[in-house]
Design a protein around this motif. Sequence first.
Motif, mmCIF file in Angstrom:
data_model
loop_
_atom_site.group_PDB
_atom_site.id
_atom_site.type_symbol
_atom_site.label_atom_id
_atom_site.label_comp_id
_atom_site.label_asym_id
_atom_site.label_seq_id
_atom_site.Cartn_x
_atom_site.Cartn_y
_atom_site.Cartn_z
ATOM 1 N N THR A 187 0.888 -1.171 0.000
ATOM 2 C CA THR A 187 0.000 0.000 0.000
ATOM 3 C C THR A 187 0.918 1.209 0.000
ATOM 4 O O THR A 187 1.430 1.619 1.048
ATOM 5 C CB THR A 187 -0.907 0.003 1.245
ATOM 6 O OG1 THR A 187 -1.612 -1.232 1.302
ATOM 7 C CG2 THR A 187 -1.919 1.131 1.168
ATOM 8 N N PRO A 236 2.029 5.223 -1.833
ATOM 9 C CA PRO A 236 1.427 6.426 -2.432
ATOM 10 C C PRO A 236 1.321 6.385 -3.941
ATOM 11 O O PRO A 236 0.366 6.920 -4.513
ATOM 12 C CB PRO A 236 2.369 7.539 -1.970
ATOM 13 C CG PRO A 236 3.018 7.021 -0.741
ATOM 14 C CD PRO A 236 3.159 5.545 -0.941
ATOM 15 N N GLN A 246 0.456 4.117 -5.852
ATOM 16 C CA GLN A 246 -0.767 3.450 -6.313
ATOM 17 C C GLN A 246 -1.939 4.430 -6.331
ATOM 18 O O GLN A 246 -2.689 4.503 -7.308
ATOM 19 C CB GLN A 246 -1.056 2.250 -5.411
ATOM 20 C CG GLN A 246 -0.017 1.149 -5.518
ATOM 21 C CD GLN A 246 -0.168 0.077 -4.460
ATOM 22 O OE1 GLN A 246 -0.896 0.250 -3.475
ATOM 23 N NE2 GLN A 246 0.537 -1.030 -4.617
ATOM 24 N N SER A 247 -2.095 5.180 -5.261
ATOM 25 C CA SER A 247 -3.171 6.169 -5.225
ATOM 26 C C SER A 247 -2.952 7.250 -6.264
ATOM 27 O O SER A 247 -3.898 7.713 -6.917
ATOM 28 C CB SER A 247 -3.247 6.797 -3.825
ATOM 29 O OG SER A 247 -3.606 5.835 -2.868
ATOM 30 N N ALA A 256 -5.393 8.238 -9.423
ATOM 31 C CA ALA A 256 -5.939 9.595 -9.503
ATOM 32 C C ALA A 256 -5.486 10.333 -10.749
ATOM 33 O O ALA A 256 -6.258 11.125 -11.316
ATOM 34 C CB ALA A 256 -5.528 10.387 -8.256
ATOM 35 N N ALA A 268 -10.624 4.520 -7.624
ATOM 36 C CA ALA A 268 -9.658 4.799 -6.567
ATOM 37 C C ALA A 268 -10.129 4.343 -5.192
ATOM 38 O O ALA A 268 -9.369 4.421 -4.226
ATOM 39 C CB ALA A 268 -9.339 6.295 -6.536
ATOM 40 N N SER A 269 -11.373 3.864 -5.105
ATOM 41 C CA SER A 269 -11.921 3.512 -3.796
ATOM 42 C C SER A 269 -11.359 2.192 -3.279
ATOM 43 O O SER A 269 -10.954 1.320 -4.047
ATOM 44 C CB SER A 269 -13.447 3.419 -3.879
ATOM 45 O OG SER A 269 -13.825 2.297 -4.657
ATOM 46 N N ARG A 274 -10.458 -1.732 -4.931
ATOM 47 C CA ARG A 274 -9.145 -2.343 -4.772
ATOM 48 C C ARG A 274 -9.186 -3.630 -3.961
ATOM 49 O O ARG A 274 -8.298 -4.480 -4.095
ATOM 50 C CB ARG A 274 -8.194 -1.362 -4.069
ATOM 51 C CG ARG A 274 -7.747 -0.164 -4.906
ATOM 52 C CD ARG A 274 -6.700 -0.536 -5.921
ATOM 53 N NE ARG A 274 -5.681 -1.411 -5.391
ATOM 54 C CZ ARG A 274 -4.666 -1.014 -4.611
ATOM 55 N NH1 ARG A 274 -4.546 0.250 -4.285
ATOM 56 N NH2 ARG A 274 -3.787 -1.893 -4.196
#
Length: 991
Positions: free
Chosen positions: A898, A900, A902-903, A907, A983-984, A988
């Motif tokens: 997990t 950053p 990836q987010s 986005a 993105a939620s 995922r």
Amino acid sequence: MTGTVMPRCPLPPVKNRPPEARLVWIKPLLGKLPVLALLAGAALPARGEAAGDVAFFERHIRPVLVEHCYECHSREAEKLKGGLRLDFRGGWEQGGDSGPALVPGKPDESLLVEAIGYRNPDLEMPPDHRLAPEIVANFRAWIARGAPDPRTDPGPAIASEKPRTIDLDEGRRFWSFRPVASPAPPQVTRRDWSRDPLDRFILAKLEEAGLQPAPDATPEALLRRLHHDLVGLLPGPAEIEQFARHYREDPEAALEAKADELLADPGFGERWGRHWLDIVRYADSSGGGRAIPLPDAWRFRDYVITAFNEDRPLDRLIREHLAGDLLPSADEAERTRNLTGTGFLVLGPHNYENQDKELLELEIVDEQLDTIGRAFLGMSIGCARCHDHKFDPVPTRDYYALAGIFTSTTSVKHSNVSAWHKEVLPRSPDDQRAHEAAQREIGKAQARLKELKAELARHQPKPPAAKNGVAPGDLAGLVLDDTRAELTGEWTPSTSVPSYVGAGYIHDNHGKKGEKSALFRPAIPASGEYEVRVSYSSGPNRSANTPVTVGHADGESTVRINQKKPAKHGRLFHSLGTFRFVAGKKGFIRFDTAGTEGAVIVDAVQLLPPGTKDPVRNDGAKRPGPPKPAAGAGRKIAELKAGIDRLEKQLKALRAKAPKAATIMAVTEAAEPADTQVRVRGMPRTLGARVPRGFLQVTRPPGDPPPAITTGSGRRELAAWITDPRHPLTPRVLANRVWGHLFGLGLVRTPDNFGMAGEPPSHPELLDHLAGRLVADGWSTKKLVRSLVLTRTYRMSSRGTPEAVRTDPDNRLLSHAPRRSIDAEVLRDSVLHLAGRLDRRAGGPSLPPGFKSEFDHKFTSVRRSVYVPVFRNNLHEVFANFDFANPNFTVGRRAESTIPTQSLFLANSPFIHEHAAAAAAALLRLDAGDDRERVRLAFLRTLGRGPRPGELTDALAFLGMDEDGARPADPAAWAALQRVLFASLDFRYLP
């Protein structure tokens, strides 16, 4: 000073060193002292050693040993390296693991000189820098003097590096090496909960801990879980609603019907084939600096996908991987399938540019063994290459027993840049007809080209000899160029290294030794003695022991030539000696390749009668110049050249258009299968005892004799051993892998390591139950998967109770379903699917036509992720960001990070923005009563569930509408909502 590279350690301060060690600091004074024995700690000359020889040792040898060698090879060493001491005479006389360090009087035969001279890449000492040439010269001179050494006191005994003793009987008692048991399902209190005997294994552990299983997941969550696990694609809204209705009416029937439907879907092979590709380290490039493309790798990938769709038994799949070329086949289709399976052995990340071909071959074998061990046995066999395994009961002899099987297998074809072995596939009838038609056209063009060239030769002078070639006619005596040799096997023409006779020379391409020869049969003009010479171009990659046999009137004589060294006569010819020949009787000169290492060069043979004065100038005779073209021939010559040019271009185009024979990556048996020798400390040229080919001893009962491999490589026997139903490792490893793909983690959480450094199983009886079920059901993946997804354990909700989270925070007891993230392929395929762009065509090449390099490749494919090229240096951006399996290794359990990036990708990525807009446009085209319904469909399509009340309100507000939908939202807002859903966490992660 023998052994592998070791880290250097600082010497102790001078005041704490023994007198001998202080010598290095006062060596500038040595030449000024008349009596060396006055030095503290110095010894008198040994009997028979002249004082001058000992003085040479003290001045030039001992200081170097103290400064550069004692830290690892003396009684002051923390650990003695390589078993070698150099601080007294008996140390180097006895030697270490590789034998005596030097041979007095023979510097060229001394390992010490080889090591400090950096002549062997596996034996370079000191390991971090070279000694000055004058120091090496001093050592050579010292050894040539007989290695005088006055040091006779070994001092106190020291501890040497000794491997631990492996107790195989103790190893057999470790859980993974015990025979697979047949445990009965345990008794449980809550008898109504279980749907399958294996549920009782889970429930019994929970009840023992005072816990209860979580309630069943909702039908929507269960369906998404099934789709993810079985085919890797999202269910559609209509399917979700239909399944939910059916499940609420009859859960068992609904679940069975859906499982059977998805198991029959072609997506099952794509999903589960990808799992298998993870453990066999599949890729479409070799990796490394050049990253050589593997254009035929896709055939192995498609073979694996087909195998899982057909539910080919896993034991059969493994046998095809290891020995498919040796298995019987009923027809060409089965033979092709079996051959394709052996691609497993050559798909690894290998440095084909390595010029040390012996090292390259051993590195390939090492990688093959490591992959076989981790993928099928859950064992790190490769750790035993240099020494007995530090953790597991695998002695080095077992490693080389297995290695002998693969040194007896041809996996690589050598040249400057080596390549994997290939096999040609049979043509289909249509391809064969097209091939024959193309060959007829090519034959016509070649015939016409030959006519034009012959006519041109009649009209113009013979072209001059090649720049670096010596014309055979300029040589004295009887000369036969390589074009007149009778060749056995495939030889490669070359002009790379000047000089040579004629237009070039040929070489054996470093390969298929013993299968190639070149025979010259000179017509002897008159009986008598002739000096026989052969020409070759020298080079560092040449054979140092090329055998050339001369058949003469008195028998046969074989001379070995070192083709690394330049030839003595004009750097072109080497004399084999003078032999008697008889006119009219057949003599011969034959080059062979058996027993050679490096390239064997064949250029020309020259026979010189006695008294020949200038062999290279035809006794000085002046050769006539080339004839002048006939008057008026210029126009005709120009026309012929133009016609030849047109035909050559036509031929090139015809050859380019002609259908090529398909090839596959495969292996084959070596010409001479044989046992191999232990490589001491893993060094390819530091040889130990020869080991009979065989398998891991720890898997055999005590007293059970090892199998005898007397013919062939032994791969067929290896495959039978690994897939034996009684094998303690293979059924457990494979059953654990299936469980892990359905529950996120295996019962053994280190799926590639069932050894002592791995984790023990959380439910050992359940693991044996699954292994036994796998074998009893014919090693069927689909049967085991089906039985697992129908269990009550699989159906549990992912919400654990507070008590369960407190008692079992890692959920080792499986009180609830693990919360799992979707992997990179499911994420990418889901995004493409929702955008309406996913191409479901199956199979075919991964690399586009004209592919050159992975480094500038643009990923534009919209096919399922399993068909996207996997490059070892340049992964697709989704793969790189979302924990795709590293294709350089066996990966039984992917990382779950997990981070950053990836987010940020979800986005900001152009990929996400483009496909979110397309998904929103597809949503707006659906038949929906209003925008509230569209929001519901957006959630259902993306997350597998409808929006919760608060989510619906927030989504409508985000779109700029009130709850009545009075203000329509614009397409950009819908695209933005789709990005939010992508993105939620609920997208995922599985519910």
